[in-house]
Design an enzyme around this catalytic site. Structure first.
Site, mmCIF file in Angstrom:
data_model
loop_
_atom_site.group_PDB
_atom_site.id
_atom_site.type_symbol
_atom_site.label_atom_id
_atom_site.label_comp_id
_atom_site.label_asym_id
_atom_site.label_seq_id
_atom_site.Cartn_x
_atom_site.Cartn_y
_atom_site.Cartn_z
ATOM 1 N N HIS A 1 18.825 91.390 55.667
ATOM 2 C CA HIS A 1 18.602 89.961 55.473
ATOM 3 C C HIS A 1 19.194 89.515 54.137
ATOM 4 O O HIS A 1 19.749 88.435 54.011
ATOM 5 C CB HIS A 1 17.074 89.764 55.412
ATOM 6 C CG HIS A 1 16.605 88.465 55.968
ATOM 7 N ND1 HIS A 1 16.201 88.331 57.251
ATOM 8 C CD2 HIS A 1 16.451 87.247 55.403
ATOM 9 C CE1 HIS A 1 15.829 87.081 57.455
ATOM 10 N NE2 HIS A 1 15.982 86.410 56.352
ATOM 11 N N VAL B 1 16.778 86.061 45.292
ATOM 12 C CA VAL B 1 16.891 86.882 46.496
ATOM 13 C C VAL B 1 16.821 88.337 46.049
ATOM 14 O O VAL B 1 17.629 88.788 45.234
ATOM 15 C CB VAL B 1 18.205 86.610 47.260
ATOM 16 C CG1 VAL B 1 18.121 87.196 48.660
ATOM 17 C CG2 VAL B 1 18.503 85.120 47.328
HETATM 18 N N1 INI Z 1 14.373 83.933 50.538
HETATM 19 C C1 INI Z 1 14.573 84.050 49.212
HETATM 20 O O1 INI Z 1 14.735 83.032 48.521
HETATM 21 N N2 INI Z 1 14.562 85.279 48.624
HETATM 22 C C2 INI Z 1 14.389 86.429 49.350
HETATM 23 O O2 INI Z 1 14.387 87.520 48.740
HETATM 24 C C3 INI Z 1 14.201 86.330 50.755
HETATM 25 N N3 INI Z 1 14.005 87.524 51.546
HETATM 26 O O3 INI Z 1 14.008 88.617 50.980
HETATM 27 O O4 INI Z 1 13.858 87.449 52.771
HETATM 28 C C4 INI Z 1 14.184 85.029 51.329
HETATM 29 N N4 INI Z 1 13.989 84.860 52.676
HETATM 30 C C5 INI Z 1 13.680 83.585 53.248
HETATM 31 C C6 INI Z 1 14.919 82.747 53.554
HETATM 32 O O5 INI Z 1 15.535 82.270 52.371
HETATM 33 C C7 INI Z 1 14.555 81.525 54.398
HETATM 34 O O6 INI Z 1 13.637 80.719 53.707
HETATM 35 C C8 INI Z 1 13.951 81.920 55.761
HETATM 36 O O7 INI Z 1 14.808 82.805 56.445
HETATM 37 C C9 INI Z 1 13.738 80.654 56.636
HETATM 38 O O8 INI Z 1 14.977 80.010 56.923
#
Ligand code: INI
Length: 155
Positions: free
Chosen positions: A89, A82
């Site tokens: 978010h 992440v």
């Molecule tokens: N998911 C990640 O694993 N890393 C990230 O940095 C990230 N950002 O930055 O948005 C991210 N977003 C997606 C999230 O985990 C879900 O898959 C999505 O919201 C659908 O439920």
């Protein structure tokens, strides 16, 4: 003398489940490679490893819970990346994945190694997903083996 308990780094006869997210794949692919390298190095058989792929870190707890519920794995490894970027978010995802994985540990009493990177930049994440010991996936897999063994002697 106190009786001391610890988990040996012996992977033979352990079944390990890995959950890895695709988001920021340039980081999570080498984390997965590192974890698989460590499991092989410590004797976990290929047939005793399952890898569940999920879209993003937010989805990691769901898959970890399903693997834990199956009762087939002595330890789980969660891998993700992440990256903060400009969005709030980040905080929500970090909270969710951390708490969600913690709930799996508490509910199913299965050790889970947390190899989810939470960094400000992609460069910081890549630096933790390099070769050998600079690889948090490798470290998480070693932790999983140690904790699986420790769980056996604690019971
Ligand atoms: N998911 C990640 O694993 N890393 C990230 O940095 C990230 N950002 O930055 O948005 C991210 N977003 C997606 C999230 O985990 C879900 O898959 C999505 O919201 C659908 O439920």
């Amino acid at each position: 003398m106190p009786r001391e308990l610890s988990g040996a780094l012996e992977g033979r006869d352990l079944c390990v489940g890995i959950v890895v997210s695709r988001f920021n794949r340039s980081v999570t692919a080498p984390l997965l490679a590192g974890a698989l390298e460590a499991l092989a190095a410590y004797g976990v058989g290929d047939d005793d490893i399952v890898v569940a792929h999920v879209p993003g870190a937010f989805e990691i707890p769901f898959a970890a819970q399903a693997l834990a519920r199956s009762g087939r794995y002595q330890a789980l490894v969660c891998l993700g990346a992440v990256v903060r970027g400009e969005t709030p978010h980040f905080d929500y995802i970090c909270d969710e994945v951390t708490r969600g994985v913690g709930r799996v540990v508490a509910e199913y009493r299965v050790p889970v190694a947390f190899g989810v990177l939470t960094t400000d930049t992609i460069e910081q994440a890549l630096a933790r997903a390099g070769e050998g010991h600079g690889n948090k996936g490798y470290e998480a897999a070693v932790t999983a083996i140690e904790m699986a063994r420790l769980a056996r002697v604690l019971e």
